[in-house]
Design a protein around this motif. Sequence first.
Motif, PDB file in Angstrom:
ATOM      1  N   GLU A   3       0.926  -1.133  -0.119  1.00 51.93           N
ATOM      2  CA  GLU A   3       0.082  -0.072   0.050  1.00 51.93           C
ATOM      3  C   GLU A   3       0.924   1.356   0.044  1.00 51.93           C
ATOM      4  OE1 GLU A   3      -0.548  -2.480   2.163  1.00 51.93           O
ATOM      5  OE2 GLU A   3      -2.389  -3.318   1.950  1.00 51.93           O
ATOM      6  N   ILE A   4       1.941   1.048   0.759  1.00 50.90           N
ATOM      7  CA  ILE A   4       2.843   2.396   1.033  1.00 50.90           C
ATOM      8  C   ILE A   4       3.484   2.401  -0.588  1.00 50.90           C
ATOM      9  CG2 ILE A   4       4.877   3.292   1.987  1.00 50.90           C
ATOM     10  CD1 ILE A   4       4.160   1.864   4.366  1.00 50.90           C
ATOM     11  N   PHE A   5       3.982   1.691  -0.992  1.00 55.88           N
ATOM     12  CA  PHE A   5       4.619   1.484  -2.333  1.00 55.88           C
ATOM     13  C   PHE A   5       3.877   2.015  -3.703  1.00 55.88           C
ATOM     14  CE2 PHE A   5       6.191  -0.736  -6.313  1.00 55.88           C
ATOM     15  CZ  PHE A   5       7.201  -0.110  -6.469  1.00 55.88           C
ATOM     16  N   ALA A   6       2.388   1.590  -3.334  1.00 56.57           N
ATOM     17  CA  ALA A   6       1.525   2.125  -4.294  1.00 56.57           C
ATOM     18  C   ALA A   6       1.307   3.721  -4.281  1.00 56.57           C
ATOM     19  CB  ALA A   6       0.307   1.383  -4.254  1.00 56.57           C
ATOM     20  N   ASP A   7       1.311   4.013  -3.216  1.00 50.14           N
ATOM     21  CA  ASP A   7       0.796   5.364  -2.692  1.00 50.14           C
ATOM     22  C   ASP A   7       2.156   6.225  -3.310  1.00 50.14           C
ATOM     23  OD1 ASP A   7      -0.697   7.529  -1.618  1.00 50.14           O
ATOM     24  OD2 ASP A   7       0.665   7.862   0.172  1.00 50.14           O
ATOM     25  N   ASP A   8       3.344   5.678  -3.143  1.00 52.91           N
ATOM     26  CA  ASP A   8       4.606   6.559  -3.214  1.00 52.91           C
ATOM     27  C   ASP A   8       4.723   6.581  -4.953  1.00 52.91           C
ATOM     28  OD1 ASP A   8       5.467   6.610  -0.656  1.00 52.91           O
ATOM     29  OD2 ASP A   8       6.861   5.180  -0.836  1.00 52.91           O
ATOM     30  N   GLN A  15      -3.463  -2.153  -8.759  1.00 59.57           N
ATOM     31  CA  GLN A  15      -2.462  -2.038  -9.770  1.00 59.57           C
ATOM     32  C   GLN A  15      -0.974  -2.451  -9.544  1.00 59.57           C
ATOM     33  OE1 GLN A  15      -3.492  -0.823 -12.993  1.00 59.57           O
ATOM     34  NE2 GLN A  15      -1.793  -1.915 -13.715  1.00 59.57           N
ATOM     35  N   VAL A  16      -0.758  -2.367  -8.283  1.00 55.96           N
ATOM     36  CA  VAL A  16       0.749  -2.949  -7.868  1.00 55.96           C
ATOM     37  C   VAL A  16       0.565  -4.546  -7.756  1.00 55.96           C
ATOM     38  CG1 VAL A  16       2.221  -2.813  -6.060  1.00 55.96           C
ATOM     39  CG2 VAL A  16       1.429  -0.826  -6.843  1.00 55.96           C
ATOM     40  N   ARG A  17      -0.411  -4.827  -7.440  1.00 48.45           N
ATOM     41  CA  ARG A  17      -0.872  -6.163  -7.212  1.00 48.45           C
ATOM     42  C   ARG A  17      -0.885  -6.802  -8.538  1.00 48.45           C
ATOM     43  NH1 ARG A  17      -5.726  -7.821  -3.837  1.00 48.45           N
ATOM     44  NH2 ARG A  17      -5.220  -9.834  -5.004  1.00 48.45           N
ATOM     45  N   THR A  18      -1.439  -6.194  -9.459  1.00 46.90           N
ATOM     46  CA  THR A  18      -1.436  -6.851 -10.874  1.00 46.90           C
ATOM     47  C   THR A  18       0.062  -6.948 -11.335  1.00 46.90           C
ATOM     48  OG1 THR A  18      -3.676  -6.015 -11.309  1.00 46.90           O
ATOM     49  CG2 THR A  18      -2.177  -6.609 -13.329  1.00 46.90           C
ATOM     50  N   TYR A  19       0.784  -5.543 -11.317  1.00 49.84           N
ATOM     51  CA  TYR A  19       2.208  -5.749 -11.755  1.00 49.84           C
ATOM     52  C   TYR A  19       2.858  -7.010 -11.022  1.00 49.84           C
ATOM     53  CZ  TYR A  19       1.462  -0.887 -13.242  1.00 49.84           C
ATOM     54  OH  TYR A  19       0.875   0.297 -13.819  1.00 49.84           O
ATOM     55  N   ARG A  20       2.704  -6.937  -9.806  1.00 48.27           N
ATOM     56  CA  ARG A  20       3.514  -8.026  -8.828  1.00 48.27           C
ATOM     57  C   ARG A  20       3.416  -9.202  -9.428  1.00 48.27           C
ATOM     58  NH1 ARG A  20       3.226  -8.844  -2.547  1.00 48.27           N
ATOM     59  NH2 ARG A  20       4.852 -10.304  -2.469  1.00 48.27           N
ATOM     60  N   TYR A  21       2.005  -9.620  -9.873  1.00 49.35           N
ATOM     61  CA  TYR A  21       1.629 -11.013 -10.271  1.00 49.35           C
ATOM     62  C   TYR A  21       2.064 -11.146 -11.512  1.00 49.35           C
ATOM     63  CZ  TYR A  21      -1.369 -14.831 -11.859  1.00 49.35           C
ATOM     64  OH  TYR A  21      -1.814 -16.109 -12.315  1.00 49.35           O
ATOM     65  N   THR A  22       1.958 -10.448 -12.374  1.00 48.66           N
ATOM     66  CA  THR A  22       2.776 -10.573 -13.812  1.00 48.66           C
ATOM     67  C   THR A  22       4.060 -10.642 -13.916  1.00 48.66           C
ATOM     68  OG1 THR A  22       0.738  -9.257 -14.733  1.00 48.66           O
ATOM     69  CG2 THR A  22       2.776  -9.450 -16.038  1.00 48.66           C
ATOM     70  N   ALA A  23       4.787  -9.945 -13.029  1.00 47.95           N
ATOM     71  CA  ALA A  23       6.197 -10.054 -12.931  1.00 47.95           C
ATOM     72  C   ALA A  23       6.501 -11.469 -12.396  1.00 47.95           C
ATOM     73  CB  ALA A  23       6.773  -8.987 -12.014  1.00 47.95           C
ATOM     74  N   GLY A  24       5.867 -12.040 -11.464  1.00 44.88           N
ATOM     75  CA  GLY A  24       5.918 -13.391 -10.959  1.00 44.88           C
ATOM     76  C   GLY A  24       5.797 -14.296 -12.056  1.00 44.88           C
ATOM     77  N   ARG A  25       4.846 -14.163 -12.890  1.00 44.68           N
ATOM     78  CA  ARG A  25       4.660 -15.196 -13.940  1.00 44.68           C
ATOM     79  C   ARG A  25       5.714 -15.143 -15.191  1.00 44.68           C
ATOM     80  NH1 ARG A  25       1.287 -18.938 -13.769  1.00 44.68           N
ATOM     81  NH2 ARG A  25       0.593 -18.762 -15.926  1.00 44.68           N
ATOM     82  N   TRP A  26       6.656 -14.082 -15.021  1.00 48.66           N
ATOM     83  CA  TRP A  26       7.530 -13.970 -16.220  1.00 48.66           C
ATOM     84  C   TRP A  26       8.937 -13.673 -15.508  1.00 48.66           C
ATOM     85  CZ3 TRP A  26       6.707 -14.439 -21.181  1.00 48.66           C
ATOM     86  CH2 TRP A  26       5.320 -14.475 -21.642  1.00 48.66           C
TER      87      TRP A  26
END
Length: 171
Positions: A3-8, A15-26
């Motif tokens: 949450e802090i990272f997203a806010d920053d 959206q950060v969770r989506t980025y994280r999930y995608t990065a984890g799949r690749w």
Amino acid sequence: MLEIFADDMGVSYSQVRTYRYTAGRWPREHRAEGVAFEIHRILEKLEDRFEQIAKPPAHPRTGKARWTGDAAKRLVGWQVDTPRSVQEKVEAIHDLGSDEQVAARVATDFLRRPGVAFRAAGDQAGTPGNVPSEIPRLVDERVTQMRSGSAPARPRPSTGSLTWLQLSRST
């Protein structure tokens, strides 16, 4: 923490969770250099994504092999942003016409085109619930009148007025 990272970053937590999930799949070794993150996100659910991303399709305009959002969406079976094939265009119209008011308005507008109405009546004749049974007869009558020159001249119906099919009942 996310949450802090997203806010920053100025983006939503989801959206950060989506980025994280995608990065984890690749994993890094399978990411395609020069290919947008969005393409990776679209292809992430494919079992053979690592092989697929290495084989970009030919771009429709340039012929050069490169990924576009629509090419990736076609590969996974999603609706594209810019439909090219007849089927993609039909799917886009169906999506836009999911609202009953929009569907009724578009159907009325399309049926004002004699060629479209004639083809629809011929394609759908005998299909219960798709086209009222009198439409093929009305189209045939109207076409016969137009060919013989006996059809009364009348202005093109404006939006919200009767369709040409309804008007032909009064002739």
